[in-house]
Write a protein that holds these residues in place. Structure first.
Motif, PDB file in Angstrom:
ATOM      1  N   ASN A 197      -6.731   6.213   8.520  1.00 38.68           N
ATOM      2  CA  ASN A 197      -6.885   4.756   8.385  1.00 38.68           C
ATOM      3  C   ASN A 197      -7.574   4.378   7.079  1.00 38.68           C
ATOM      4  OD1 ASN A 197      -5.658   3.880  10.721  1.00 38.68           O
ATOM      5  ND2 ASN A 197      -7.495   4.316  11.935  1.00 38.68           N
ATOM      6  N   PRO A 253      -3.032   7.452   5.601  1.00 38.20           N
ATOM      7  CA  PRO A 253      -2.807   6.626   6.805  1.00 38.20           C
ATOM      8  C   PRO A 253      -3.390   7.282   8.063  1.00 38.20           C
ATOM      9  CG  PRO A 253      -0.783   6.873   5.531  1.00 38.20           C
ATOM     10  CD  PRO A 253      -1.777   7.796   4.923  1.00 38.20           C
ATOM     11  N   ASP A 254      -3.353   8.626   8.147  1.00 36.41           N
ATOM     12  CA  ASP A 254      -3.881   9.300   9.349  1.00 36.41           C
ATOM     13  C   ASP A 254      -5.376   9.044   9.523  1.00 36.41           C
ATOM     14  OD1 ASP A 254      -1.381  10.231   9.611  1.00 36.41           O
ATOM     15  OD2 ASP A 254      -1.809  12.300   8.975  1.00 36.41           O
ATOM     16  N   VAL A 259      -6.374   3.476   3.426  1.00 42.10           N
ATOM     17  CA  VAL A 259      -5.263   3.225   2.504  1.00 42.10           C
ATOM     18  C   VAL A 259      -5.659   2.088   1.564  1.00 42.10           C
ATOM     19  CG1 VAL A 259      -2.892   2.400   2.376  1.00 42.10           C
ATOM     20  CG2 VAL A 259      -3.539   3.997   4.174  1.00 42.10           C
ATOM     21  N   ASP A 273       0.814  -1.224   0.000  1.00 41.94           N
ATOM     22  CA  ASP A 273       0.000   0.000   0.000  1.00 41.94           C
ATOM     23  C   ASP A 273       0.846   1.272   0.000  1.00 41.94           C
ATOM     24  OD1 ASP A 273       1.001   0.172   2.537  1.00 41.94           O
ATOM     25  OD2 ASP A 273      -0.908  -0.193   3.548  1.00 41.94           O
ATOM     26  N   ASP A 274       2.116   1.142  -0.329  1.00 44.19           N
ATOM     27  CA  ASP A 274       2.954   2.345  -0.367  1.00 44.19           C
ATOM     28  C   ASP A 274       2.786   3.011  -1.744  1.00 44.19           C
ATOM     29  OD1 ASP A 274       4.690   4.267   0.334  1.00 44.19           O
ATOM     30  OD2 ASP A 274       6.515   3.087   0.031  1.00 44.19           O
ATOM     31  N   HIS A 280      -4.641   7.149  -0.285  1.00 45.82           N
ATOM     32  CA  HIS A 280      -3.567   6.865   0.673  1.00 45.82           C
ATOM     33  C   HIS A 280      -3.574   7.929   1.778  1.00 45.82           C
ATOM     34  CE1 HIS A 280       0.188   4.844   1.785  1.00 45.82           C
ATOM     35  NE2 HIS A 280       0.592   6.043   2.181  1.00 45.82           N
TER      36      HIS A 280
END
Ligand code: SF4
Length: 461
Positions: A323, A320-321, A325, A309-310, A318
């Motif tokens: 949640n 992440p903060d 992604v 998931d990068d 995307h």
């Protein structure tokens, strides 16, 4: 349109509204500058703010407010306005068309090349932006909204700076929603109508050009699809006026040469098929089951590349903060779900339209019949978009208890409208009553392809 002497009711007050739009053009331009400023503020500013807290409200958070303004109000109700008032949004309010036209006034003024006039752009642009919007979660995140909406605006300005002289080349040929708006505007009960006989009989032989920004041939105008309802041609040569008409009459009277294959593809595979897939995947238990099965299959084979998931936010969601992604697998599954939905639903509709055309004994009848599905297409896109409106209102504590009934009523009304338009078409095209009834049956099968997926989504899942 063939044989189309429309017995529209006399509506002098509407004609006066059209004339007022022409006379008070300065006011319209003032409104357009205001809308442009508000649009730029709401699309740019939130992208540079931190993501809202989970308890943020649209009343105390600019990002939430902009999200509600763009996706909860603007987008669904602009679509509704197309069916009720034609493309008034485009001609009077749209910031993108306005800024493209302004750029074109100071630009290079080059003639429009052939590649821009390709008839498939509305299809490609609509499907491209719809699918890409899902991959980057355009309805959720302001950076994605800035990329999709702002990118479109930058492209509109660039096209304006190169092509046309004070014209809306972008709107006419490349805007991702031009095709959808053109389809829906055909339903509208108001339009600018050209009386060709009055035009030709006008004593003034000298041609006075009309500043029609979307490049409509006003003298020959028979359809609302391209007209932006700006009012600049109102009363020209005593032959153009804003007038009322029966809703859908333009579709009911489509002639043999009026159906456009790209428009039909856009309606059947885009506005109906792709839109259903795009609105449905996140609510679909089939999507979840397929994703779990695919992930397990990959894990069993130690193939983890697709579970990574990068990925940059402008390619796949995307955050992440928050949640939120997406993995490569998520992206592929979304593409697959929307693609399969578009092909299955669009293919089903095409099949039954062709059967109806065969029954009528006319090789191209299925194309004209497809236009009768516009009410269902418009209602479906509104239902999908307004689902977000409902979600955003629910987050504010406003729950619509009558929602299932309202959705059912809208679908039922659109079904009645589409079947009625289909019945008018087959009655005109069929040699006898029996054949008309026989053709109406497969047409209702085609219409079911635009109804069943929404019923499944709202009432079964
Ligand atoms: S035909 Fe052109 S000038 Fe006339 S109202 Fe439509 S967009 Fe405006």
């Amino acid at each position: 349109m063939a044989g189309c002497a429309l017995p529209a009711p006399a509506s002098p007050w509407l004609a006066r509204v059209g004339d007022a739009m022409r006379r008070h053009r300065g006011w319209i331009v003032g409104v357009q500058w205001t809308v442009l400023a508000a649009y730029l503020f709401l699309v740019i500013t939130p992208a540079f703010l931190p993501l809202p807290a989970s308890d943020a409200s649209l009343w105390n958070d600019l990002t939430r407010f902009a999200q509600f303004a763009f996706w909860g109000i603007w987008w669904p109700f602009v679509l509704v306005s197309m069916m009720l008032m034609g493309r008034v949004w485009c001609g009077v309010l749209c910031p993108e068309g306005f800024v493209s036209e302004q750029a074109s006034r100071i630009g290079l003024g080059r003639p429009v090349p052939r590649w821009i006039k390709w008839g498939g752009w509305p299809f490609v642009a609509f499907i491209g932006t719809t699918v890409y919007g899902q991959l980057v979660s355009v309805y959720e995140y302001p950076k994605a909204a800035l990329l999709v909406l702002g990118g479109s605006t930058v492209a509109a300005i660039a096209v304006g700076l190169v092509y046309g002289r004070g014209k809306r080349v972008w709107c006419r040929h490349l805007c991702p929603v031009n095709g959808v708006f053109g389809l829906l505007a055909r339903l509208a009960p108001v339009h600018f109508r050209t009386d060709r006989a009055a035009w030709d009989a006008h004593p003034l032989k000298k041609v006075i050009p009309i500043d029609c920004a979307p490049l409509v041939d006003v003298r020959r105008m028979q359809s609302s699809a391209e007209c932006h309802m700006c009012g600049r041609c109102s009363s020209h040569r005593g032959a153009v006026q804003l007038a009322a008409r029966a809703p859908g009459v333009e579709i009911a009277r489509l002639g043999p040469r009026d159906a456009d294959r790209w428009e039909v593809r856009l309606l059947v595979f885009g506005v109906i098929g792709t839109a259903i897939g795009a609105f449905q995947w996140s609510a679909s238990p089939w999507f979840v089951q397929a994703k779990i099965a695919a992930a397990e299959w990959l894990v069993e084979r130690d193939a983890f590349a697709l579970l990574g998931d990068d990925i940059p936010w402008w390619l796949l969601t995307h955050y992440p903060d928050a949640n939120d992604v997406f993995t490569w697998l998520d992206g592929l599954m979304i593409l697959g779900y929307i693609g399969v939905a578009a092909l299955v639903i669009g293919g089903w509709i095409t099949l039954w339209l062709r059967v109806a055309g065969r029954v009528l004994g006319d090789a191209d009848a299925h194309l004209r019949l497809a236009y009768a599905l516009i009410p269902l297409g418009g209602a479906g896109v509104f239902l999908g978009l307004s689902a977000l409106t409902v979600t955003l209102l629910a987050a504010e504590g406003l729950v619509l208890s009558a929602l299932p009934a309202l959705r059912g009523a809208l679908l039922a009304a659109a079904t009645v409208a589409s079947v009625a338009l289909g019945a008018l078409h087959v009655r005109r095209a069929a040699r006898d009553r029996r054949r008309a009834l026989a053709a109406l049956l497969p047409f209702t099968g085609a219409a079911a392809g635009a109804i069943v997926p929404w019923v499944t989504m709202f009432y079964v899942w």
